[in-house]
Design a protein around this motif. Structure first.
Motif, PDB file in Angstrom:
ATOM      1  N   LEU A 129       0.818  -1.216   0.000  1.00 53.65           N
ATOM      2  CA  LEU A 129       0.000   0.000   0.000  1.00 53.65           C
ATOM      3  C   LEU A 129       0.850   1.264   0.000  1.00 53.65           C
ATOM      4  CD1 LEU A 129      -2.620  -1.076   2.703  1.00 53.65           C
ATOM      5  CD2 LEU A 129      -2.995  -0.962   0.226  1.00 53.65           C
ATOM      6  N   PHE A 130       2.166   1.112  -0.053  1.00 52.40           N
ATOM      7  CA  PHE A 130       3.060   2.264   0.118  1.00 52.40           C
ATOM      8  C   PHE A 130       2.806   3.369  -0.906  1.00 52.40           C
ATOM      9  CE2 PHE A 130       7.118   4.313  -1.078  1.00 52.40           C
ATOM     10  CZ  PHE A 130       7.342   5.036   0.075  1.00 52.40           C
ATOM     11  N   ALA A 131       2.677   3.034  -2.190  1.00 51.12           N
ATOM     12  CA  ALA A 131       2.472   4.065  -3.216  1.00 51.12           C
ATOM     13  C   ALA A 131       1.191   4.841  -2.957  1.00 51.12           C
ATOM     14  CB  ALA A 131       2.454   3.429  -4.604  1.00 51.12           C
ATOM     15  N   ASN A 132       0.133   4.132  -2.558  1.00 47.33           N
ATOM     16  CA  ASN A 132      -1.120   4.811  -2.268  1.00 47.33           C
ATOM     17  C   ASN A 132      -1.025   5.658  -0.998  1.00 47.33           C
ATOM     18  OD1 ASN A 132      -2.696   3.954  -4.474  1.00 47.33           O
ATOM     19  ND2 ASN A 132      -3.037   1.976  -3.520  1.00 47.33           N
ATOM     20  N   ALA A 133      -0.263   5.177  -0.022  1.00 49.38           N
ATOM     21  CA  ALA A 133      -0.066   5.981   1.185  1.00 49.38           C
ATOM     22  C   ALA A 133       0.717   7.252   0.855  1.00 49.38           C
ATOM     23  CB  ALA A 133       0.671   5.164   2.246  1.00 49.38           C
ATOM     24  N   GLU A 134       1.700   7.132  -0.027  1.00 48.54           N
ATOM     25  CA  GLU A 134       2.459   8.309  -0.455  1.00 48.54           C
ATOM     26  C   GLU A 134       1.536   9.305  -1.166  1.00 48.54           C
ATOM     27  OE1 GLU A 134       6.593   9.368  -2.871  1.00 48.54           O
ATOM     28  OE2 GLU A 134       5.637   7.406  -3.157  1.00 48.54           O
ATOM     29  N   THR A 135       0.610   8.790  -1.973  1.00 42.80           N
ATOM     30  CA  THR A 135      -0.363   9.665  -2.635  1.00 42.80           C
ATOM     31  C   THR A 135      -1.245  10.374  -1.611  1.00 42.80           C
ATOM     32  OG1 THR A 135      -0.411   8.252  -4.593  1.00 42.80           O
ATOM     33  CG2 THR A 135      -2.272   9.737  -4.273  1.00 42.80           C
ATOM     34  N   ALA A 136      -1.704   9.635  -0.600  1.00 43.72           N
ATOM     35  CA  ALA A 136      -2.539  10.242   0.437  1.00 43.72           C
ATOM     36  C   ALA A 136      -1.782  11.333   1.186  1.00 43.72           C
ATOM     37  CB  ALA A 136      -3.036   9.167   1.401  1.00 43.72           C
ATOM     38  N   VAL A 137      -0.510  11.093   1.496  1.00 45.35           N
ATOM     39  CA  VAL A 137       0.308  12.122   2.143  1.00 45.35           C
ATOM     40  C   VAL A 137       0.386  13.366   1.261  1.00 45.35           C
ATOM     41  CG1 VAL A 137       2.647  12.708   2.923  1.00 45.35           C
ATOM     42  CG2 VAL A 137       1.643  10.490   3.526  1.00 45.35           C
TER      43      VAL A 137
END
Length: 336
Positions: A129-137
């Motif tokens: 989920l890291f890429a999506n978490a980076e997008t959310a940040v």
């Protein structure tokens, strides 16, 4: 042993290609993938043939070459282990768990500088989920929510839900989410939304009654261009609309003849491939990575990880997301 790679061969058509396992060059490493996350938004557009075919896959990701015309490989959320290293690479990379912005494939070679080591304490599934978490940040950075503000998030897919979870830990006054699927509305409330509403309602009126006024900050991350009108209509005087959706070839028919002009509403795009110029003096990709990992460690995200399918059944994974989105949130491909 053969390597397997997913290819989009035409609208609603994917195949798994077999090839020799690649050997790393002197300055490269080889990664054996454990899981990769399917992006229901961007990959959904590609799968349906709704992505602009003359657009480069992603000029900021080395592993994504060419444009978005068929056939193509795609994906940007692979987690695996380094199983071989070139002569010029430090042996400390061997057996290291890494995240890679890489298409769906079982084995690949990469420059170590393009890999992101997975911190201890974060499971391989969560790391996907890291890429999506980076997008959310990035969305939260670009929206700059302030204390006491009313915030609305349109769309509760993976990015929308992660954004909701981050906003729930900010000092906003009211946080409302909008999604047509009951399950996702429920997860959004679990993640901290004060209320979750169905877009079939009169959205501006409903949200105004819940929040006590129009929104100060609105996020549009549903992937539906029609939602952008509701997002603008929901936003109050001098409010901000942050558009995280990519609509591909779909156009947004906006009504800007009403309140929009007089109410000084700002509509701004947000995209994770770059950092907004106003943040570049203080923020780097590395700092953003650290923040994303920190939140992946702190949040309980099991409700997002709904399905795992072997890459050989990738066609089922995409059909699941297309035909039964009420069942699936995040689908992972596995490579055992």
């Amino acid at each position: 042993m053969t390597a397997r790679r997913l290819r989009f061969t035409g609208p609603e058509s994917v195949e798994v290609e077999r090839r020799a396992v690649p050997d790393p060059g002197p300055s490269e490493v080889r990664v054996e993938t454990d899981v990769s996350a399917v992006s229901a938004g961007t990959e959904g557009l590609i799968y349906r043939g709704e992505a602009p075919t003359d657009l480069p896959s992603d000029e900021t990701i080395d592993a994504l070459e060419g444009d978005l015309s068929f056939p193509l490989t795609y994906g940007y959320a692979a987690v695996g282990r380094v199983t071989a290293a070139g002569a010029d690479v430090d042996d400390e990379w061997l057996e290291r768990r890494v995240f890679a912005y890489n298409p769906h494939e079982s084995h690949f070679v990469a420059d170590p500088e393009t890999l992101v080591p997975v911190p201890d304490g974060i499971s391989t599934r969560t790391a996907a989920l890291f890429a999506n978490a980076e997008t959310a940040v990035t969305l939260v950075l670009d929206g700059q929510p302030a204390i006491g503000e009313r915030v609305v998030v349109f769309g509760q897919g993976v990015v929308g839900l992660l954004t909701t979870a981050l906003l729930a830990h900010s000092p906003v006054e009211t946080l409302v989410t909008v999604d047509r699927l009951e399950r996702r509305r429920s997860v959004g409330e679990t993640f901290g939304a004060d209320r979750a509403v169905d877009p079939a309602d009169d959205i501006p009126t409903r949200i105004e009654s819940i929040a006590g006024g129009r929104a100060d900050l609105t996020y549009e991350v549903s992937g539906d261009p029609d939602a952008l009108n509701d997002a603008v209509a929901t936003t109050g005087f001098d409010g901000r609309v942050i558009v995280g959706s990519w609509y591909g070839t779909k156009s947004a028919d906006l009504d800007l003849g009403g309140r929009f002009h007089r109410d000084r509403i700002a509509v701004r795009s947000s995209q994770v491939s770059t950092i907004a110029p106003r943040h570049e003096g203080r923020w780097s990709r590395e700092r953003r990575h650290d923040v994303a990992w920190s939140w992946l460690r702190r949040l309980d995200l099991e409700d997002l990880l709904t399905h795992e399918l072997p890459i050989e059944r990738a066609d089922e994974a995409y059909r699941l997301l297309e035909d039964r989105p009420d069942e699936a949130i995040q689908v992972l491909l596995t490579y055992e």
